[in-house]
Motif scaffolding. Structure first.
Motif, PDB file in Angstrom:
ATOM      1  N   LEU A  49       0.817  -1.210   0.000  1.00 26.57           N
ATOM      2  CA  LEU A  49       0.000   0.000   0.000  1.00 26.57           C
ATOM      3  C   LEU A  49       0.855   1.267   0.000  1.00 26.57           C
ATOM      4  N   LEU A  50       1.953   1.249   0.767  1.00 27.97           N
ATOM      5  CA  LEU A  50       2.845   2.410   0.768  1.00 27.97           C
ATOM      6  C   LEU A  50       3.487   2.592  -0.605  1.00 27.97           C
ATOM      7  N   LEU A  51       3.815   1.497  -1.254  1.00 29.63           N
ATOM      8  CA  LEU A  51       4.400   1.567  -2.589  1.00 29.63           C
ATOM      9  C   LEU A  51       3.411   2.161  -3.595  1.00 29.63           C
ATOM     10  N   VAL A  52       2.149   1.719  -3.504  1.00 30.16           N
ATOM     11  CA  VAL A  52       1.121   2.234  -4.417  1.00 30.16           C
ATOM     12  C   VAL A  52       0.833   3.717  -4.141  1.00 30.16           C
ATOM     13  N   ALA A  53       0.776   4.102  -2.865  1.00 31.13           N
ATOM     14  CA  ALA A  53       0.502   5.497  -2.523  1.00 31.13           C
ATOM     15  C   ALA A  53       1.619   6.417  -3.014  1.00 31.13           C
ATOM     16  N   ALA A  54       2.867   5.977  -2.868  1.00 33.48           N
ATOM     17  CA  ALA A  54       3.991   6.790  -3.345  1.00 33.48           C
ATOM     18  C   ALA A  54       3.978   6.899  -4.872  1.00 33.48           C
ATOM     19  N   TRP A  55       3.662   5.808  -5.553  1.00 30.66           N
ATOM     20  CA  TRP A  55       3.596   5.843  -7.016  1.00 30.66           C
ATOM     21  C   TRP A  55       2.463   6.761  -7.496  1.00 30.66           C
ATOM     22  N   ARG A  56       1.360   6.749  -6.783  1.00 33.01           N
ATOM     23  CA  ARG A  56       0.253   7.626  -7.151  1.00 33.01           C
ATOM     24  C   ARG A  56       0.639   9.088  -6.980  1.00 33.01           C
ATOM     25  N   ARG A  57       1.379   9.390  -5.915  1.00 36.37           N
ATOM     26  CA  ARG A  57       1.823  10.765  -5.710  1.00 36.37           C
ATOM     27  C   ARG A  57       2.770  11.200  -6.832  1.00 36.37           C
ATOM     28  N   LEU A  58       3.595  10.292  -7.307  1.00 39.82           N
ATOM     29  CA  LEU A  58       4.489  10.620  -8.415  1.00 39.82           C
ATOM     30  C   LEU A  58       3.698  10.873  -9.702  1.00 39.82           C
ATOM     31  N   ARG A  59       2.607  10.147  -9.888  1.00 43.28           N
ATOM     32  CA  ARG A  59       1.818  10.312 -11.103  1.00 43.28           C
ATOM     33  C   ARG A  59       1.028  11.618 -11.095  1.00 43.28           C
ATOM     34  N   THR A  60       0.610  12.095  -9.927  1.00 39.48           N
ATOM     35  CA  THR A  60      -0.170  13.324  -9.856  1.00 39.48           C
ATOM     36  C   THR A  60       0.669  14.566 -10.089  1.00 39.48           C
ATOM     37  N   GLY A  61       1.982  14.485  -9.858  1.00 37.79           N
ATOM     38  CA  GLY A  61       2.858  15.626 -10.092  1.00 37.79           C
ATOM     39  C   GLY A  61       3.021  16.553  -8.913  1.00 37.79           C
ATOM     40  N   ASP A  62       2.440  16.261  -7.748  1.00 42.73           N
ATOM     41  CA  ASP A  62       2.555  17.102  -6.559  1.00 42.73           C
ATOM     42  C   ASP A  62       3.519  16.474  -5.566  1.00 42.73           C
ATOM     43  N   ALA A  63       4.410  17.285  -4.969  1.00 38.10           N
ATOM     44  CA  ALA A  63       5.360  16.822  -3.947  1.00 38.10           C
ATOM     45  C   ALA A  63       6.122  15.590  -4.440  1.00 38.10           C
ATOM     46  N   LYS A  64       6.830  15.740  -5.568  1.00 37.89           N
ATOM     47  CA  LYS A  64       7.545  14.597  -6.135  1.00 37.89           C
ATOM     48  C   LYS A  64       8.701  14.136  -5.256  1.00 37.89           C
ATOM     49  N   ALA A  65       9.337  15.063  -4.544  1.00 39.06           N
ATOM     50  CA  ALA A  65      10.451  14.677  -3.678  1.00 39.06           C
ATOM     51  C   ALA A  65       9.973  13.718  -2.589  1.00 39.06           C
ATOM     52  N   SER A  66       8.846  14.050  -1.947  1.00 33.81           N
ATOM     53  CA  SER A  66       8.293  13.166  -0.927  1.00 33.81           C
ATOM     54  C   SER A  66       7.844  11.845  -1.531  1.00 33.81           C
ATOM     55  N   GLY A  67       7.243  11.902  -2.720  1.00 32.41           N
ATOM     56  CA  GLY A  67       6.806  10.676  -3.374  1.00 32.41           C
ATOM     57  C   GLY A  67       7.960   9.747  -3.705  1.00 32.41           C
ATOM     58  N   TRP A  68       9.047  10.304  -4.232  1.00 34.17           N
ATOM     59  CA  TRP A  68      10.217   9.480  -4.546  1.00 34.17           C
ATOM     60  C   TRP A  68      10.837   8.889  -3.283  1.00 34.17           C
ATOM     61  N   CYS A  69      10.875   9.663  -2.198  1.00 36.35           N
ATOM     62  CA  CYS A  69      11.473   9.182  -0.948  1.00 36.35           C
ATOM     63  C   CYS A  69      10.740   7.942  -0.432  1.00 36.35           C
ATOM     64  N   TRP A  70       9.413   8.037  -0.325  1.00 32.90           N
ATOM     65  CA  TRP A  70       8.653   6.910   0.215  1.00 32.90           C
ATOM     66  C   TRP A  70       8.535   5.770  -0.788  1.00 32.90           C
ATOM     67  N   PHE A  71       8.619   6.069  -2.079  1.00 32.41           N
ATOM     68  CA  PHE A  71       8.621   5.003  -3.074  1.00 32.41           C
ATOM     69  C   PHE A  71       9.891   4.167  -2.951  1.00 32.41           C
ATOM     70  N   VAL A  72      11.042   4.816  -2.754  1.00 29.58           N
ATOM     71  CA  VAL A  72      12.309   4.097  -2.597  1.00 29.58           C
ATOM     72  C   VAL A  72      12.303   3.268  -1.307  1.00 29.58           C
ATOM     73  N   ILE A  73      11.741   3.823  -0.215  1.00 31.15           N
ATOM     74  CA  ILE A  73      11.701   3.079   1.048  1.00 31.15           C
ATOM     75  C   ILE A  73      10.839   1.822   0.907  1.00 31.15           C
ATOM     76  N   ALA A  74       9.634   1.967   0.310  1.00 29.51           N
ATOM     77  CA  ALA A  74       8.762   0.803   0.145  1.00 29.51           C
ATOM     78  C   ALA A  74       9.362  -0.209  -0.825  1.00 29.51           C
ATOM     79  N   LEU A  75      10.000   0.285  -1.885  1.00 32.73           N
ATOM     80  CA  LEU A  75      10.625  -0.635  -2.838  1.00 32.73           C
ATOM     81  C   LEU A  75      11.802  -1.376  -2.195  1.00 32.73           C
ATOM     82  N   ALA A  76      12.565  -0.706  -1.351  1.00 34.05           N
ATOM     83  CA  ALA A  76      13.687  -1.368  -0.665  1.00 34.05           C
ATOM     84  C   ALA A  76      13.179  -2.453   0.292  1.00 34.05           C
ATOM     85  N   ALA A  77      12.058  -2.165   0.984  1.00 40.55           N
ATOM     86  CA  ALA A  77      11.497  -3.164   1.889  1.00 40.55           C
ATOM     87  C   ALA A  77      11.008  -4.386   1.121  1.00 40.55           C
ATOM     88  N   SER A  78      10.328  -4.155  -0.001  1.00 45.05           N
ATOM     89  CA  SER A  78       9.823  -5.274  -0.791  1.00 45.05           C
ATOM     90  C   SER A  78      10.965  -6.049  -1.451  1.00 45.05           C
TER      91      SER A  78
END
Length: 219
Positions: A49-78
């Motif tokens: 769910l964290l991975l999907v939420a971060a990817w959605r934030r990247l797709r919307t174009g808002d707060a990309k820095a935060s989206g990339w940060c949490w996307f990398v964390i969730a991807l590293a965990a998986s």
């Protein structure tokens, strides 16, 4: 159409297989780290769910820095859980650092999900909201400043022209009376040093006012 459906079906099947394998690996790592029962099944859901939420934030174009940060964390965990189950880690003797990471993951996932869901609006959105508020304020001021419509008054009545007064008829004065009036006027001027006025002339001659006015006009 059939080719498109075949490509979609292949993608869906591949996605389901990958999600199931990743889900199983995350469950195995969580279970080996001491999270048994329903908690071991909740860890894969939290990571995905964290991975999907971060990817959605990247797709919307808002707060990309935060989206990339949490996307990398969730991807590293998986990705870390998938690699750990490949024989590189003895799941029967999990090290302490992995137990710490697994135990602290719920707090990290909760923080990431909260920040992604309740991030502040961007400067562009704030500017648009401010402009919209100013436009509404200006419209309200214009409506307040606009004077109330004044009912039209009926035109004033046109005054009818007043007829000019009819001049009095001319008074016929005898010549002898005019000559006598001249003598009286001369005597009055000699005695008083002033011209005789109409009331005095009338009193001296003993004539009506119209006749006295006519005589005075001829003197």
């Amino acid at each position: 159409m059939r080719a498109q459906l075949a490509r979609i079906d292949a993608v869906l099947v591949q996605a389901v297989i990958a999600a199931a394998l990743s889900f199983a690996h995350l469950h195995d790592v969580a279970s080996a780290a001491g999270q048994d029962g329903w908690k071991a099944w909740a860890y894969p859901i939290s990571v995905d769910l964290l991975l999907v939420a971060a990817w959605r934030r990247l797709r919307t174009g808002d707060a990309k820095a935060s989206g990339w940060c949490w996307f990398v964390i969730a991807l590293a965990a998986s990705l870390g859980a998938n690699v750990a189950t490949a024989g590189l880690l003895d799941l029967n003797a999990v090290p302490a650092w992995l137990r710490i990471l697994v135990a602290g993951w719920p707090a990290v996932a909760f923080l990431g999900g909260t920040l992604l869901a309740h991030s502040t609006p961007t400067a562009h959105d704030t500017t648009e909201e401010t402009d919209a508020s100013q436009d509404r304020g200006e419209e309200s001021e214009d409506q307040e400043d606009a004077p109330d419509s004044v009912p039209e008054l009926p035109p004033p009545p046109v005054a009818e022209p007043t007829p000019a007064p009819t001049p009095p008829p001319a008074v016929s004065v005898p010549t002898a009376l005019v000559e006598h009036a001249r003598k009286v006027a001369t005597e009055h001027h000699t005695r008083t040093g002033r011209d005789i006025d109409t009331p005095t002339l009338r009193a001296r001659l003993g004539v009506p006012a119209p006749i006295a006015d006519a005589i005075a006009a001829k003197l």
